[in-house]
Design a protein around this motif. Sequence first.
Motif, mmCIF file in Angstrom:
data_model
loop_
_atom_site.group_PDB
_atom_site.id
_atom_site.type_symbol
_atom_site.label_atom_id
_atom_site.label_comp_id
_atom_site.label_asym_id
_atom_site.label_seq_id
_atom_site.Cartn_x
_atom_site.Cartn_y
_atom_site.Cartn_z
ATOM 1 N N LEU A 140 9.798 1.725 0.301
ATOM 2 C CA LEU A 140 8.735 1.999 -0.670
ATOM 3 C C LEU A 140 7.438 1.264 -0.358
ATOM 4 C CD1 LEU A 140 10.636 2.087 -4.088
ATOM 5 C CD2 LEU A 140 9.529 3.994 -2.908
ATOM 6 N N LEU A 141 7.517 0.115 0.282
ATOM 7 C CA LEU A 141 6.297 -0.661 0.541
ATOM 8 C C LEU A 141 5.244 0.133 1.332
ATOM 9 C CD1 LEU A 141 7.520 -4.312 1.185
ATOM 10 C CD2 LEU A 141 5.955 -3.537 -0.595
ATOM 11 N N PRO A 142 5.594 0.725 2.496
ATOM 12 C CA PRO A 142 4.573 1.502 3.196
ATOM 13 C C PRO A 142 4.175 2.765 2.456
ATOM 14 C CG PRO A 142 6.703 1.706 4.294
ATOM 15 C CD PRO A 142 6.849 0.633 3.268
ATOM 16 N N TYR A 143 5.071 3.279 1.614
ATOM 17 C CA TYR A 143 4.755 4.474 0.818
ATOM 18 C C TYR A 143 3.666 4.142 -0.209
ATOM 19 C CZ TYR A 143 6.416 9.238 -0.177
ATOM 20 O OH TYR A 143 6.547 10.594 -0.269
ATOM 21 N N ILE A 144 3.798 2.983 -0.856
ATOM 22 C CA ILE A 144 2.764 2.557 -1.803
ATOM 23 C C ILE A 144 1.463 2.274 -1.060
ATOM 24 C CG2 ILE A 144 2.122 0.830 -3.539
ATOM 25 C CD1 ILE A 144 5.122 0.355 -3.995
ATOM 26 N N ALA A 145 1.586 1.639 0.104
ATOM 27 C CA ALA A 145 0.393 1.342 0.904
ATOM 28 C C ALA A 145 -0.356 2.615 1.255
ATOM 29 C CB ALA A 145 0.790 0.590 2.174
ATOM 30 N N LEU A 146 0.383 3.694 1.520
ATOM 31 C CA LEU A 146 -0.259 4.950 1.875
ATOM 32 C C LEU A 146 -1.084 5.506 0.717
ATOM 33 C CD1 LEU A 146 -0.483 6.783 4.316
ATOM 34 C CD2 LEU A 146 1.411 8.135 3.409
ATOM 35 N N GLN A 147 -0.650 5.230 -0.509
ATOM 36 C CA GLN A 147 -1.453 5.666 -1.661
ATOM 37 C C GLN A 147 -2.795 4.933 -1.679
ATOM 38 O OE1 GLN A 147 0.296 8.195 -2.766
ATOM 39 N NE2 GLN A 147 1.928 7.331 -1.484
ATOM 40 N N ALA A 356 -3.181 9.140 -6.244
ATOM 41 C CA ALA A 356 -2.590 7.967 -5.588
ATOM 42 C C ALA A 356 -2.045 6.979 -6.608
ATOM 43 C CB ALA A 356 -3.631 7.286 -4.704
ATOM 44 N N LEU A 357 -2.707 6.862 -7.760
ATOM 45 C CA LEU A 357 -2.306 5.873 -8.760
ATOM 46 C C LEU A 357 -0.950 6.194 -9.382
ATOM 47 C CD1 LEU A 357 -5.665 5.225 -10.665
ATOM 48 C CD2 LEU A 357 -4.595 3.801 -8.916
ATOM 49 N N VAL A 358 -0.708 7.470 -9.682
ATOM 50 C CA VAL A 358 0.523 7.851 -10.379
ATOM 51 C C VAL A 358 1.766 7.515 -9.549
ATOM 52 C CG1 VAL A 358 1.864 9.804 -11.259
ATOM 53 C CG2 VAL A 358 -0.553 9.600 -11.834
ATOM 54 N N PRO A 359 1.895 8.016 -8.314
ATOM 55 C CA PRO A 359 3.104 7.666 -7.541
ATOM 56 C C PRO A 359 3.183 6.192 -7.194
ATOM 57 C CG PRO A 359 1.540 8.874 -6.178
ATOM 58 C CD PRO A 359 1.041 8.964 -7.571
ATOM 59 N N ALA A 360 2.023 5.541 -6.964
ATOM 60 C CA ALA A 360 2.064 4.110 -6.650
ATOM 61 C C ALA A 360 2.666 3.320 -7.800
ATOM 62 C CB ALA A 360 0.650 3.604 -6.340
ATOM 63 N N ALA A 361 2.324 3.701 -9.033
ATOM 64 C CA ALA A 361 2.884 3.015 -10.199
ATOM 65 C C ALA A 361 4.393 3.220 -10.292
ATOM 66 C CB ALA A 361 2.199 3.522 -11.470
ATOM 67 N N ILE A 362 4.846 4.468 -10.100
ATOM 68 C CA ILE A 362 6.282 4.754 -10.201
ATOM 69 C C ILE A 362 7.052 4.045 -9.090
ATOM 70 C CG2 ILE A 362 8.023 6.578 -10.298
ATOM 71 C CD1 ILE A 362 5.772 8.489 -11.135
ATOM 72 N N MET A 363 6.491 4.042 -7.888
ATOM 73 C CA MET A 363 7.154 3.383 -6.765
ATOM 74 C C MET A 363 7.282 1.884 -6.999
ATOM 75 S SD MET A 363 5.307 5.383 -3.627
ATOM 76 C CE MET A 363 5.357 7.156 -3.530
ATOM 77 N N VAL A 396 7.626 -8.594 -10.548
ATOM 78 C CA VAL A 396 7.919 -8.115 -9.197
ATOM 79 C C VAL A 396 7.095 -6.869 -8.880
ATOM 80 C CG1 VAL A 396 9.703 -7.125 -7.706
ATOM 81 C CG2 VAL A 396 10.209 -9.139 -9.090
ATOM 82 N N SER A 397 6.838 -6.031 -9.883
ATOM 83 C CA SER A 397 6.002 -4.846 -9.643
ATOM 84 C C SER A 397 4.609 -5.259 -9.184
ATOM 85 C CB SER A 397 5.916 -3.977 -10.905
ATOM 86 O OG SER A 397 5.109 -4.574 -11.904
ATOM 87 N N LEU A 398 4.113 -6.389 -9.677
ATOM 88 C CA LEU A 398 2.819 -6.901 -9.222
ATOM 89 C C LEU A 398 2.905 -7.389 -7.776
ATOM 90 C CD1 LEU A 398 1.647 -8.982 -12.339
ATOM 91 C CD2 LEU A 398 1.189 -6.582 -11.803
ATOM 92 N N VAL A 399 3.991 -8.100 -7.460
ATOM 93 C CA VAL A 399 4.168 -8.617 -6.100
ATOM 94 C C VAL A 399 4.271 -7.466 -5.104
ATOM 95 C CG1 VAL A 399 5.710 -9.929 -4.588
ATOM 96 C CG2 VAL A 399 5.260 -10.738 -6.920
ATOM 97 N N VAL A 400 4.992 -6.413 -5.474
ATOM 98 C CA VAL A 400 5.138 -5.251 -4.600
ATOM 99 C C VAL A 400 3.780 -4.637 -4.305
ATOM 100 C CG1 VAL A 400 5.995 -2.873 -4.522
ATOM 101 C CG2 VAL A 400 7.514 -4.717 -5.244
ATOM 102 N N LYS A 401 2.937 -4.533 -5.315
ATOM 103 C CA LYS A 401 1.604 -3.950 -5.107
ATOM 104 C C LYS A 401 0.747 -4.835 -4.214
ATOM 105 C CE LYS A 401 1.542 -1.579 -9.557
ATOM 106 N NZ LYS A 401 2.542 -2.373 -10.275
ATOM 107 N N VAL A 402 0.894 -6.156 -4.337
ATOM 108 C CA VAL A 402 0.158 -7.069 -3.460
ATOM 109 C C VAL A 402 0.586 -6.844 -2.009
ATOM 110 C CG1 VAL A 402 -0.185 -9.485 -2.818
ATOM 111 C CG2 VAL A 402 -0.254 -8.817 -5.222
ATOM 112 N N GLY A 403 1.898 -6.710 -1.790
ATOM 113 C CA GLY A 403 2.393 -6.440 -0.438
ATOM 114 C C GLY A 403 1.865 -5.129 0.102
ATOM 115 N N ALA A 404 1.846 -4.096 -0.750
ATOM 116 C CA ALA A 404 1.332 -2.797 -0.319
ATOM 117 C C ALA A 404 -0.161 -2.869 -0.009
ATOM 118 C CB ALA A 404 1.588 -1.756 -1.408
ATOM 119 N N LEU A 405 -0.899 -3.637 -0.804
ATOM 120 C CA LEU A 405 -2.331 -3.807 -0.567
ATOM 121 C C LEU A 405 -2.565 -4.483 0.782
ATOM 122 C CD1 LEU A 405 -5.199 -3.498 -1.735
ATOM 123 C CD2 LEU A 405 -4.951 -5.781 -2.724
#
Length: 593
Positions: A140-147, A356-363, A396-405
């Motif tokens: 999921l990490l690169p998938y969120i990054a792609l958003q 991009a925001l909708v799937p990134a949030a769900i992921m 953790v959802s915040l940490v995941v987004k930081v990693g994707a960023l």
Amino acid sequence: MSNVNAVTFTIVLVLFLIVTLVGFAAARWRRAEDMMHLNEWGLGGRGFGTFVAWFLIGGDLYTAYTFIAVPAAVFGAGAVTGFFAVSYTIIVFPIALIFLPRLWSIARAHNYITPADFVRGRYGSRGLSLAIAFTGILALLPYIALQLVGIQAVLTVMGVGTSSTNTFVKDLPLFIAFLVLAIFTYVSGLRAPALIAFIKDTLVYVMIIVAVLYIPTRVGGWGHIFAVGAAHMKAINPATHKPNGVFIPTTSNSQLAFSTLALGSALALMVYPHAVTGVLSTRRRDIIKRNMALLPIYSVMLGFIALLGYVALADKTTAAEVKKAGNAQLAVPYLFQNMFPSWFTGIAFSAIVIGALVPAAIMAIAAANLFTRNIFKEFFKPDASPKLQTRVSQWVSLVVKVGALAFALALPKTFAINLQLLGGVWILQTFPSLVGGLFTRWFHRYALLAGWLAGMLFGTIAAYKVATPTASHWAGSTDIEFGHTVYIGLSAIIINIAVSVILTFIFKAARIPEGTDETLPQEYQADPGEAPAAAPAGVGVGSVGSAGDLPRISSGAVCRFPIYRQEGWLGKDQAAEDIHRLNAHEIVFAPRD
């Protein structure tokens, strides 16, 4: 900002602010008695109907990859790397119709939140469950990054931040978008993307319908568009000394690459944790079936989006701008900017950003739930209360987004796409344990774990070796096997299954313990009217769980779990295996073997 079109920027900003307000307001939509429970924060109360689920799952599956990467792939290399996405979104839903209703039923019966919860309950294996959770988060990490890369592409074409030499200032708009996404996901959970999906899909359908009807008339019609596309794909690339791509797969090699990419991607799509999260958020089993029949409507839209790659080739201005930028992902944003009036360009760009925001949030929610349920609770805090689990998932959802960023900013944009394709190879290795487990308990848990490891290693190494003149590693997801170009993920899962089958025979012959299965056959077809209360996976036989894990059961309520009554244990071999009618004070739950 001096080179930014004021009208376009204003419309994007206004729609983004509207979506932000909707994201925060979602916390009060279908308001729960207690949001501090993963059933509420992470699954929206498991109460979404057909209409909401159609938008949510559609918004979940059709992402910035759809709007940016698919036409970019068509623009750069043609049908095999681009149009295969259209094929796999057509065949995925009949496949998903076979197993998703069973997954929904067993998850509802046992209050499973994640796919790894089911694997834990089905095989009684913490190791296999950990492997499934780890793979889900990793994919999921690169998938969120792609958003975020999709948002970045729009900002680049708009000219936002491009005039600055300061890296922080240049990426500030992306930071702001990320921050807003992080905060409203933290507050509202799955309700936020579910509500925003209405806006997102409305904008997307308007954008695509107008684009396919209007833009071709500006570039000479579809006949000219296809002629330009065919000529470009046949032209020899000076870097590779090969044709630029494949307009229509006609050779057996290109057809095999196309078909294996489509089949492997279809098998992988609905076992992604974010897809499972969308499915488990629905309130009835028949809603899953109905949505599998309705969701192919999105595939029609995806076909038109893919064609925009050829349309961008036919527009000389767009093609020149993309070539100058050296980034095919800018093809559709440049096309829209060149073809549409400023006000409609703003609407089109907003559709991509919100898309991009909708799937990134769900992921991010799906990845956080995997960590909380199958790592934090399983290995570090077995007695974690529902409130603590929810709080951990939020952070953790915040940490995941930081990693994707970090992925989006630090890695080359083409690498982000290739890494997302590698994520598909990875997540496909969970298919035998998850989908296989829904139909049979024949596989041995250790054999499945060994098969998963073999598939992961083969897929990762094979993808690492894929090279092009412009990239020495991770350059694609197809490779030559026995003289034929095939999808790496499909080769990896064949190895995965072969290892699992062979070792299952060996382990069964050696009488190695197979683990405890807490599920019952009839539960895979059940359609409970309400979600079970708060008893989480990982609670079964041994010692008493925490008070926070006890379900809120009133006198006469139906409980579908093995239980301990005052007069003794009622196991699966007794009448307790079906339904027990008890008062809340008569039951406790205890960890499994």
